[in-house]
Motif scaffolding. Structure first.
Motif, PDB file in Angstrom:
ATOM      1  N   MET A  99       0.814  -1.215   0.000  1.00 52.88           N
ATOM      2  CA  MET A  99       0.000   0.000   0.000  1.00 52.88           C
ATOM      3  C   MET A  99       0.851   1.272   0.000  1.00 52.88           C
ATOM      4  O   MET A  99       0.397   2.322  -0.458  1.00 52.88           O
ATOM      5  CB  MET A  99      -0.973  -0.006   1.176  1.00 52.88           C
ATOM      6  N   THR A 100       2.076   1.180   0.477  1.00 51.09           N
ATOM      7  CA  THR A 100       2.925   2.378   0.529  1.00 51.09           C
ATOM      8  C   THR A 100       3.532   2.732  -0.811  1.00 51.09           C
ATOM      9  O   THR A 100       4.067   3.838  -0.978  1.00 51.09           O
ATOM     10  CB  THR A 100       4.052   2.185   1.558  1.00 51.09           C
ATOM     11  N   THR A 101       3.502   1.804  -1.763  1.00 47.63           N
ATOM     12  CA  THR A 101       4.067   2.076  -3.086  1.00 47.63           C
ATOM     13  C   THR A 101       3.076   1.902  -4.218  1.00 47.63           C
ATOM     14  O   THR A 101       3.377   2.232  -5.361  1.00 47.63           O
ATOM     15  CB  THR A 101       5.274   1.154  -3.340  1.00 47.63           C
ATOM     16  N   SER A 106      -3.896  -0.322  -8.468  1.00 46.18           N
ATOM     17  CA  SER A 106      -4.012  -1.410  -7.498  1.00 46.18           C
ATOM     18  C   SER A 106      -5.142  -1.169  -6.509  1.00 46.18           C
ATOM     19  O   SER A 106      -5.907  -2.078  -6.163  1.00 46.18           O
ATOM     20  CB  SER A 106      -2.691  -1.584  -6.741  1.00 46.18           C
ATOM     21  N   TRP A 107      -5.237   0.059  -6.035  1.00 45.08           N
ATOM     22  CA  TRP A 107      -6.325   0.406  -5.119  1.00 45.08           C
ATOM     23  C   TRP A 107      -7.682   0.256  -5.810  1.00 45.08           C
ATOM     24  O   TRP A 107      -8.613  -0.340  -5.241  1.00 45.08           O
ATOM     25  CB  TRP A 107      -6.159   1.850  -4.626  1.00 45.08           C
ATOM     26  N   ASN A 153       2.025  -5.229   2.613  1.00 45.01           N
ATOM     27  CA  ASN A 153       1.617  -6.022   1.450  1.00 45.01           C
ATOM     28  C   ASN A 153       0.140  -6.388   1.453  1.00 45.01           C
ATOM     29  O   ASN A 153      -0.425  -6.661   0.390  1.00 45.01           O
ATOM     30  CB  ASN A 153       2.463  -7.296   1.351  1.00 45.01           C
ATOM     31  N   GLY A 154      -0.472  -6.431   2.615  1.00 41.27           N
ATOM     32  CA  GLY A 154      -1.896  -6.756   2.684  1.00 41.27           C
ATOM     33  C   GLY A 154      -2.764  -5.570   3.022  1.00 41.27           C
ATOM     34  O   GLY A 154      -3.970  -5.729   3.262  1.00 41.27           O
ATOM     35  N   GLY A 155      -2.181  -4.374   3.041  1.00 38.15           N
ATOM     36  CA  GLY A 155      -2.921  -3.215   3.515  1.00 38.15           C
ATOM     37  C   GLY A 155      -4.124  -2.846   2.670  1.00 38.15           C
ATOM     38  O   GLY A 155      -5.180  -2.477   3.197  1.00 38.15           O
ATOM     39  N   ILE A 156      -3.989  -2.908   1.355  1.00 40.89           N
ATOM     40  CA  ILE A 156      -5.116  -2.561   0.480  1.00 40.89           C
ATOM     41  C   ILE A 156      -6.227  -3.590   0.636  1.00 40.89           C
ATOM     42  O   ILE A 156      -7.411  -3.244   0.727  1.00 40.89           O
ATOM     43  CB  ILE A 156      -4.648  -2.448  -0.978  1.00 40.89           C
ATOM     44  N   TYR A 157      -5.845  -4.856   0.675  1.00 40.10           N
ATOM     45  CA  TYR A 157      -6.814  -5.933   0.902  1.00 40.10           C
ATOM     46  C   TYR A 157      -7.542  -5.733   2.226  1.00 40.10           C
ATOM     47  O   TYR A 157      -8.775  -5.804   2.293  1.00 40.10           O
ATOM     48  CB  TYR A 157      -6.079  -7.269   0.892  1.00 40.10           C
ATOM     49  N   SER A 158      -6.783  -5.465   3.270  1.00 38.82           N
ATOM     50  CA  SER A 158      -7.375  -5.277   4.588  1.00 38.82           C
ATOM     51  C   SER A 158      -8.355  -4.111   4.585  1.00 38.82           C
ATOM     52  O   SER A 158      -9.446  -4.197   5.154  1.00 38.82           O
ATOM     53  CB  SER A 158      -6.267  -5.041   5.624  1.00 38.82           C
TER      54      SER A 158
END
Length: 289
Positions: A99-101, A106-107, A153-158
């Motif tokens: 999510m940081t890159t 992707s979002w 790595n799972g931030g967008i999913y979360s």
């Protein structure tokens, strides 16, 4: 929806993993099941597994981000089996860039499928379920990552699964007066094809650990039985993975510890919040909570 025999279920992402586990459980309980999936390969594989069965089921290809296709799928289901009683908004993807890159793409993709697909299912089916007046239920698949956040790595999913959780809990309150239940499914590791969305060469510690742990994931049929139990009992939450109990309790304690009691509070504000709370309490009572 205590008596499910003869009722109609519509499941997105229904031809593999959690969705197919639910489908097989519902079929065994005497339901008529429509399995919608974007993957032709998954649909073909599920059809092979059910070949020769005398159960009432139907497969269709569906992109849950396509609103016109969702409406057409609902029409097809009703023409084939009659009114839909159980909607399972289950389709989702599990990988995005950190999510940081990550860029907008992707979002947008993650939220279009994981959240937009749930919204499209709600907007399409809820009016139909309310209109037939026979009651019903909705199961929205979130994730334990919709309660316990994942790192980069799972931030967008979360984030997408937290959104599903909020939508589902509010929808439960909204539909309680209409005899329609809503449950949020919070699965942990369950055998599925979610690993197929992991790009080759992904070698960060979390991804590698996830791949290894996936070998010991829950059987989708076990999770399907938990879903059916929740539908019959009109439970608000479905959490079938007990390994998260202590971590969830720690999160609850952190939230409670964060509340400050040393700041001024106008009693009229407290009065308003008590009125709101009483209103919500009554809605929950109507929902059977």
């Amino acid at each position: 929806m205590r008596d499910v025999e003869g009722k109609v279920a519509f499941i997105t992402g229904g031809a593999s993993g959690i969705g197919f586990g639910m489908a097989r459980t519902f079929l065994a309980a005497g339901m008529k099941v429509v399995m919608a999936d974007i993957s032709e390969a998954n649909l073909a594989d599920a059809a092979r597994q059910l070949e020769g069965s005398n159960q009432a089921y139907h497969f269709m290809r569906l992109d849950v981000t396509d609103r016109e296709a969702m409406a057409a799928a609902a029409d097809e289901a009703e023409q084939l089996f009659g009114a839909v009683h159980l909607l399972c908004n289950n389709a989702g993807i599990g990988y995005a860039e950190p999510m940081t890159t990550a860029g907008y793409g992707s979002w947008d993709k993650m939220f279009a499928i994981n959240v937009g697909g749930v919204i499209n299912g709600i907007v399409t089916f809820v009016p139909r379920i309310r209109a037939h007046g026979e009651g019903g239920h909705i199961v929205n698949t979130a994730s334990i990552a919709g309660i316990l956040p994942l790192p980069d790595n799972g931030g967008i999913y979360s984030g997408s699964k937290f959104a599903v959780r909020g939508i589902s809990e509010s929808l439960r309150l909204a539909l309680a007066p209409h005899g329609v239940g809503v449950s949020t499914l919070f699965p942990g590791l369950t055998r599925s094809r979610i690993m197929e969305s992991l790009p080759e060469g992904e070698d960060d510690e979390l991804s590698l650990g996830f791949a290894e742990a996936h070998r010991y994931a829950m059987d989708p049929l076990d999770l399907g039985r938990a879903v059916l139990d929740a539908v019959r009992d009109n439970k608000p939450f479905i959490i079938a993975h007990p390994e998260f109990r202590e971590e969830m309790k720690e999160l609850h304690d952190e939230l409670m510890d964060a509340i400050r009691d040393d700041l001024p509070m106008d009693p009229r504000r407290a009065e308003f919040e008590m009125t709101r709370r009483n209103f919500i309490t009554e809605l929950k009572r109507n929902a059977g909570d």
